[in-house]
Design a protein around this motif. Structure first.
Motif, PDB file in Angstrom:
ATOM      1  N   LYS A   1       0.583  -1.486  -0.012  1.00  0.00           N
ATOM      2  CA  LYS A   1      -0.146   0.051  -0.043  1.00  0.00           C
ATOM      3  C   LYS A   1       0.793   1.300   0.113  1.00  0.00           C
ATOM      4  O   LYS A   1       2.591   1.309   0.375  1.00  0.00           O
ATOM      5  CB  LYS A   1      -1.061  -0.048   0.759  1.00  0.00           C
ATOM      6  CG  LYS A   1      -1.938  -0.762   1.220  1.00  0.00           C
ATOM      7  CD  LYS A   1      -3.295  -0.966   2.166  1.00  0.00           C
ATOM      8  CE  LYS A   1      -4.364  -2.189   3.016  1.00  0.00           C
ATOM      9  NZ  LYS A   1      -5.192  -1.334   3.610  1.00  0.00           N
ATOM     10  N   ALA A   2       0.365   2.301  -0.823  1.00  0.00           N
ATOM     11  CA  ALA A   2       1.004   3.681  -1.096  1.00  0.00           C
ATOM     12  C   ALA A   2       1.169   4.345   0.669  1.00  0.00           C
ATOM     13  O   ALA A   2       0.300   3.624   1.698  1.00  0.00           O
ATOM     14  CB  ALA A   2       0.289   4.516  -1.590  1.00  0.00           C
ATOM     15  N   ARG A   3       2.282   4.121   1.372  1.00  0.00           N
ATOM     16  CA  ARG A   3       2.400   5.549   2.418  1.00  0.00           C
ATOM     17  C   ARG A   3       1.651   6.315   2.402  1.00  0.00           C
ATOM     18  O   ARG A   3       1.279   7.301   1.921  1.00  0.00           O
ATOM     19  CB  ARG A   3       3.850   5.466   3.284  1.00  0.00           C
ATOM     20  CG  ARG A   3       4.393   6.091   4.172  1.00  0.00           C
ATOM     21  CD  ARG A   3       5.435   6.001   4.017  1.00  0.00           C
ATOM     22  NE  ARG A   3       5.624   7.643   4.215  1.00  0.00           N
ATOM     23  CZ  ARG A   3       7.196   8.536   3.434  1.00  0.00           C
ATOM     24  NH1 ARG A   3       7.333   8.071   2.290  1.00  0.00           N
ATOM     25  NH2 ARG A   3       7.504   9.423   3.808  1.00  0.00           N
ATOM     26  N   ALA A   4       1.039   6.369   3.785  1.00  0.00           N
ATOM     27  CA  ALA A   4      -0.171   7.381   4.593  1.00  0.00           C
ATOM     28  C   ALA A   4       1.032   8.392   5.014  1.00  0.00           C
ATOM     29  O   ALA A   4       1.959   8.167   5.440  1.00  0.00           O
ATOM     30  CB  ALA A   4      -0.901   7.096   4.983  1.00  0.00           C
ATOM     31  N   ILE A   5       0.920   9.984   5.021  1.00  0.00           N
ATOM     32  CA  ILE A   5       1.397  10.855   5.298  1.00  0.00           C
ATOM     33  C   ILE A   5       1.275  11.857   6.030  1.00  0.00           C
ATOM     34  O   ILE A   5      -0.629  12.154   5.328  1.00  0.00           O
ATOM     35  CB  ILE A   5       2.632  11.965   4.288  1.00  0.00           C
ATOM     36  CG1 ILE A   5       2.161  12.036   3.287  1.00  0.00           C
ATOM     37  CG2 ILE A   5       3.423  11.287   3.535  1.00  0.00           C
ATOM     38  CD1 ILE A   5       2.792  13.073   2.189  1.00  0.00           C
ATOM     39  N   ASP A   6       1.131  13.102   6.828  1.00  0.00           N
ATOM     40  CA  ASP A   6      -0.162  13.653   7.770  1.00  0.00           C
ATOM     41  C   ASP A   6       0.226  14.557   7.452  1.00  0.00           C
ATOM     42  O   ASP A   6       1.050  14.978   6.255  1.00  0.00           O
ATOM     43  CB  ASP A   6       0.674  13.594   9.558  1.00  0.00           C
ATOM     44  CG  ASP A   6       1.814  13.616   9.382  1.00  0.00           C
ATOM     45  OD1 ASP A   6       2.681  14.758   8.552  1.00  0.00           O
ATOM     46  OD2 ASP A   6       2.307  13.481  10.854  1.00  0.00           O
ATOM     47  N   THR A   7      -0.832  15.751   7.753  1.00  0.00           N
ATOM     48  CA  THR A   7      -0.739  16.891   7.327  1.00  0.00           C
ATOM     49  C   THR A   7       0.108  17.482   7.223  1.00  0.00           C
ATOM     50  O   THR A   7       1.066  18.863   6.539  1.00  0.00           O
ATOM     51  CB  THR A   7      -1.715  18.079   7.677  1.00  0.00           C
ATOM     52  OG1 THR A   7      -3.557  16.912   7.866  1.00  0.00           O
ATOM     53  CG2 THR A   7      -2.031  19.067   7.156  1.00  0.00           C
ATOM     54  N   GLN A   8       0.925  17.503   8.467  1.00  0.00           N
ATOM     55  CA  GLN A   8       2.168  18.536   8.822  1.00  0.00           C
ATOM     56  C   GLN A   8       3.023  17.992   7.758  1.00  0.00           C
ATOM     57  O   GLN A   8       4.444  19.034   7.238  1.00  0.00           O
ATOM     58  CB  GLN A   8       3.162  18.058  10.075  1.00  0.00           C
ATOM     59  CG  GLN A   8       3.698  18.448  10.322  1.00  0.00           C
ATOM     60  CD  GLN A   8       5.629  18.325  11.780  1.00  0.00           C
ATOM     61  OE1 GLN A   8       3.833  17.655  12.580  1.00  0.00           O
ATOM     62  NE2 GLN A   8       5.379  18.741  12.074  1.00  0.00           N
ATOM     63  N   THR A   9       3.405  16.379   6.478  1.00  0.00           N
ATOM     64  CA  THR A   9       4.577  15.985   6.154  1.00  0.00           C
ATOM     65  C   THR A   9       4.033  16.952   4.513  1.00  0.00           C
ATOM     66  O   THR A   9       4.914  17.606   3.936  1.00  0.00           O
ATOM     67  CB  THR A   9       4.183  14.701   5.833  1.00  0.00           C
ATOM     68  OG1 THR A   9       4.718  14.270   7.243  1.00  0.00           O
ATOM     69  CG2 THR A   9       5.607  14.782   5.297  1.00  0.00           C
ATOM     70  N   VAL A  10       2.523  17.099   4.577  1.00  0.00           N
ATOM     71  CA  VAL A  10       2.750  17.485   3.225  1.00  0.00           C
ATOM     72  C   VAL A  10       2.912  19.014   3.161  1.00  0.00           C
ATOM     73  O   VAL A  10       3.698  19.815   2.571  1.00  0.00           O
ATOM     74  CB  VAL A  10       0.451  17.598   3.629  1.00  0.00           C
ATOM     75  CG1 VAL A  10      -0.131  18.419   2.010  1.00  0.00           C
ATOM     76  CG2 VAL A  10       0.253  15.835   3.165  1.00  0.00           C
ATOM     77  N   ARG A  11       2.540  19.781   4.285  1.00  0.00           N
ATOM     78  CA  ARG A  11       2.968  21.049   4.660  1.00  0.00           C
ATOM     79  C   ARG A  11       4.397  21.189   4.502  1.00  0.00           C
ATOM     80  O   ARG A  11       4.906  22.055   3.791  1.00  0.00           O
ATOM     81  CB  ARG A  11       2.668  21.602   5.933  1.00  0.00           C
ATOM     82  CG  ARG A  11       1.654  22.168   6.408  1.00  0.00           C
ATOM     83  CD  ARG A  11       0.726  22.470   7.630  1.00  0.00           C
ATOM     84  NE  ARG A  11      -0.185  22.621   8.344  1.00  0.00           N
ATOM     85  CZ  ARG A  11      -0.484  22.624   9.252  1.00  0.00           C
ATOM     86  NH1 ARG A  11      -0.047  21.870  10.246  1.00  0.00           N
ATOM     87  NH2 ARG A  11      -1.573  22.258   9.545  1.00  0.00           N
ATOM     88  N   ALA A  12       5.678  20.296   4.841  1.00  0.00           N
ATOM     89  CA  ALA A  12       6.537  20.657   4.249  1.00  0.00           C
ATOM     90  C   ALA A  12       6.927  19.914   3.021  1.00  0.00           C
ATOM     91  O   ALA A  12       8.095  20.834   2.713  1.00  0.00           O
ATOM     92  CB  ALA A  12       7.757  18.908   5.277  1.00  0.00           C
ATOM     93  N   LEU A  13       6.503  19.500   2.134  1.00  0.00           N
ATOM     94  CA  LEU A  13       6.391  19.071   0.965  1.00  0.00           C
ATOM     95  C   LEU A  13       6.686  20.457   0.182  1.00  0.00           C
ATOM     96  O   LEU A  13       6.815  20.294  -1.074  1.00  0.00           O
ATOM     97  CB  LEU A  13       5.073  18.097   0.337  1.00  0.00           C
ATOM     98  CG  LEU A  13       5.589  16.200   0.769  1.00  0.00           C
ATOM     99  CD1 LEU A  13       4.776  15.844  -0.012  1.00  0.00           C
ATOM    100  CD2 LEU A  13       7.041  15.614   0.359  1.00  0.00           C
TER     101      LEU A  13
END
Length: 342
Positions: free
Chosen positions: A140-152
């Protein structure tokens, strides 16, 4: 691969202007055959057709090497092929997909499909059980949290390409889009809505091949730098797409004044965009894929208390059971075992 059209042509006689099907008491015009073939082609997405063709080519090569006829295929030969694929290390998902390609070719040619043979289905079931007992599970694709999306997105370059990448990542996460959904958006699919948000129309999707469409609500974010609405508006302005028609997300050339492409981004480009952003932000690449954004949408939505009904509606999941499979939120959030009074 043989197609439906040649098979129809063989089944009928063509005396110049018309095609006569013996025994039917009617006439089939050459144009009718062409129309049938065209609509059969339109029944499957282009990516699906290409996958079926590739799968049938792989089967044909194996069958001819073993002295079998690829079409029509003998049930025992297909079963042996599936077993050989599994023994060679192919995943059960890959084996099942190859079988689907073989079945599609037979249906197009008007032949009985070997995929329906009980023995073939039993072999496939055995391959799946063997893989499961061996500890092999679908990745499965790895889920990331909102904080990580912000970092991206926070450290993306300020140029036009960075502006596009920010809009693509944030919109995909906020609406739980597949890569194909995001790449399929047109400029005209964005419309101002209440509360400073946007109505985003997804006209086609993996689970909506007939194009019924769905209008999704894209709400503004609480942070200017990670607001998906502002990100989209910034991309449209930077790319000069105001009032334009055609694809929303396009290629961006290099240079001081990069050229904006006219064709839509390929799904494979979404993976490159995400991995480039992750490398820049120092986010681990293991298990990260465009589908991570969709899985993260479900996971973060559950954690935030969004109702399953709203998650399923926005993500366009027909089954709540399927939606729950996307949730990677902590099993320790409120475990039942801790409420049993032990």
């Amino acid at each position: 691969m043989e197609s439906f059209q040649p098979d129809v042509a063989r089944a009928v006689r063509v005396p110049r202007e018309v095609v006569v099907r013996p025994g039917d008491g009617g006439l089939v015009l050459p144009g009718d055959v062409e129309s049938v073939g065209r609509y059969l082609t339109a029944a499957k997405a282009e990516s699906t057709r290409k996958a079926y063709e590739a799968d049938f080519r792989a089967w044909s090569a194996w069958a001819r090497q073993r002295g079998f006829d690829p079409l029509p295929a003998a049930d025992a030969a297909v079963a042996a092929y599936l077993a050989a694929l599994s023994d060679a290390g192919a995943s059960p998902r890959t084996v099942a997909r190859r079988l689907s390609g073989i079945g599609h070719a037979h249906r197009e040619a008007g032949l009985p499909s070997p995929t329906e043979h009980p023995g073939t289905r039993e072999v496939l079931r055995g391959i799946r059980r063997t893989a499961a007992r061996g500890g092999r599970r679908p990745k499965k694709a790895r889920a990331i949290d909102t904080q990580t999306v912000r970092a991206l997105v926070e450290d993306l370059p300020d140029g036009v390409a960075g502006t596009r990448d920010r809009a693509l990542i944030l919109t995909s996460f906020a609406l739980g889009l597949r890569a194909s959904d995001a790449c399929g958006l047109d400029v005209g699919d964005l419309a101002p809505a209440g509360h400073g948000g946007l109505d985003v129309t997804v006209r086609w999707s993996k689970t909506d091949q007939e194009g019924a469409g769905e209008v999704l609500a894209l709400a503004p974010g609480t942070r200017a730098q990670t607001c998906p609405v502002r990100a989209l508006q910034a991309w449209v302005e930077a790319a000069g797409l105001q009032g334009a028609t055609g694809p929303l997300f396009r290629s961006v050339g290099r240079g001081a004044q990069p050229r904006i492409g006219r064709t839509r981004m390929a799904r494979s480009s979404v993976r490159l965009v995400l991995r480039r952003a992750a490398e820049h932000a120092g986010v681990p690449l293991d298990g990260l894929s465009p589908h991570s954004l969709r899985r993260s949408f479900a996971t973060e939505g559950y954690k935030a208390g969004v109702s399953e009904r709203e998650l399923a509606r926005t993500g366009r999941w027909a089954s709540v059971t399927t939606l729950r499979g996307y949730d990677a939120s902590s099993r320790w959030a409120a475990p039942a075992s801790g409420r049993l009074g032990l």
